[in-house]
Design an enzyme around this catalytic site. Structure first.
Site, PDB file in Angstrom:
ATOM      1  N   LYS A  13       0.806  -1.216   0.000  1.00  0.00           N
ATOM      2  CA  LYS A  13       0.000   0.000   0.000  1.00  0.00           C
ATOM      3  C   LYS A  13       0.846   1.277   0.000  1.00  0.00           C
ATOM      4  CE  LYS A  13      -0.984   0.093   4.992  1.00  0.00           C
ATOM      5  NZ  LYS A  13      -0.142  -1.046   5.371  1.00  0.00           N
ATOM      6  N   ARG A  88      -6.284   3.013  11.873  1.00  0.00           N
ATOM      7  CA  ARG A  88      -5.967   1.593  12.062  1.00  0.00           C
ATOM      8  C   ARG A  88      -7.137   0.845  12.700  1.00  0.00           C
ATOM      9  NH1 ARG A  88      -0.672   0.086  11.365  1.00  0.00           N
ATOM     10  NH2 ARG A  88       0.854   1.767  11.240  1.00  0.00           N
ATOM     11  N   ARG A 123      12.051  -8.260   1.126  1.00  0.00           N
ATOM     12  CA  ARG A 123      12.053  -6.812   1.232  1.00  0.00           C
ATOM     13  C   ARG A 123      13.368  -6.305   1.813  1.00  0.00           C
ATOM     14  NH1 ARG A 123       6.859  -3.525   3.397  1.00  0.00           N
ATOM     15  NH2 ARG A 123       7.453  -4.223   5.483  1.00  0.00           N
ATOM     16  N   ARG A 156      14.895  -5.710   7.678  1.00  0.00           N
ATOM     17  CA  ARG A 156      14.394  -5.306   8.988  1.00  0.00           C
ATOM     18  C   ARG A 156      13.941  -6.534   9.786  1.00  0.00           C
ATOM     19  NH1 ARG A 156       9.806  -0.949   8.318  1.00  0.00           N
ATOM     20  NH2 ARG A 156       8.769  -2.875   7.636  1.00  0.00           N
ATOM     21  N   ARG A 167       2.393  -9.970  12.892  1.00  0.00           N
ATOM     22  CA  ARG A 167       1.855  -8.685  12.438  1.00  0.00           C
ATOM     23  C   ARG A 167       0.554  -8.878  11.659  1.00  0.00           C
ATOM     24  NH1 ARG A 167       6.227  -5.712   9.102  1.00  0.00           N
ATOM     25  NH2 ARG A 167       4.833  -3.928   9.255  1.00  0.00           N
TER      26      ARG A 167
END
Length: 211
Positions: A13, A88, A123, A156, A167
């Site tokens: 996104k 959120r 990523r 990360r 998550r």
């Protein structure tokens, strides 16, 4: 246009929000970024937010909403903006509406959880400027180096498979109900994430009526 992007971590996104922002010449507002900026500038809201973060607690809704309210009042938002990472929760969405902010479209980018876990392991983030890349979908020109500043790209801790699964669980529990909320508001459009970034971008632009 005033747009919200929804999507699980790793759904892309942020990338699509940036593309739309460029096309419409409106800013992308990331609550994470404005929170860090407020803390760095030691603004009253930033100091308040830091006190919660230092205790390992979540920053309360009212503090985040104050940050967003202050940001969208700035001149560069007068022709519209994109919210990335906010709201959120349904409570935050209701608070945003309570501020008198009329959202035009909510774009939900849907990608299956198992695809996200695979994606996020590839990523990479620039250790210097924070630009994001992917070993398959958005590879840097030189392996392991940022195109913009030349610094090393890193993985990360957030992108480790077990962390990603956690998550996604949090997202599905707390943020996904927003889809129902905005569906009832009749402003939700769902775009299925495609294998190629440009194919998803095309669908996003079509959903927003951007030529």
């Amino acid at each position: 246009m005033k747009i919200i992007f929804l999507g699980a971590p790793g759904a892309g996104k942020g990338t699509h929000a940036a593309n739309v922002a460029k096309a419409l010449e409106i800013p992308t507002i990331s609550t994470g970024e404005i929170l860090r900026a407020a803390i760095k500038a030691e603004t009253p809201i930033g100091i308040k937010a830091k006190s919660f973060i230092d205790q390992g607690a979540l920053v309360p809704d009212e503090v985040v909403i104050d940050l967003v309210k202050t940001r969208i009042a700035e001149d560069d938002c007068k022709n519209g903006f994109i919210l990335d990472g906010f709201p959120r929760t349904v409570a935050q969405a209701q608070a945003l509406k309570g501020l008198g902010v009329a959202i035009d479209k909510v774009v939900n980018i849907y990608v299956p959880d198992e695809t996200i876990v695979t994606r996020m392991s590839g990523r990479r983030v620039c250790s210097g400027c924070g630009a994001t890349y992917h070993t398959i979908y958005n590879a840097p020109k030189a392996e392991g180096k940022c195109d913009s500043c030349g610094k090393d790209l890193i993985i990360r801790a957030d992108d480790m498979p077990e962390t990603v699964k956690n998550r996604l669980e949090v997202y599905n529990r707390s943020t996904a109900p927003l889809k129902d909320y905005y569906e009832n508001e009749k402003i939700l459009v769902t775009v299925e994430g495609q294998e190629k970034l440009e194919d998803t971008s095309k669908l996003v632009f079509e959903a927003l009526g951007i030529k």
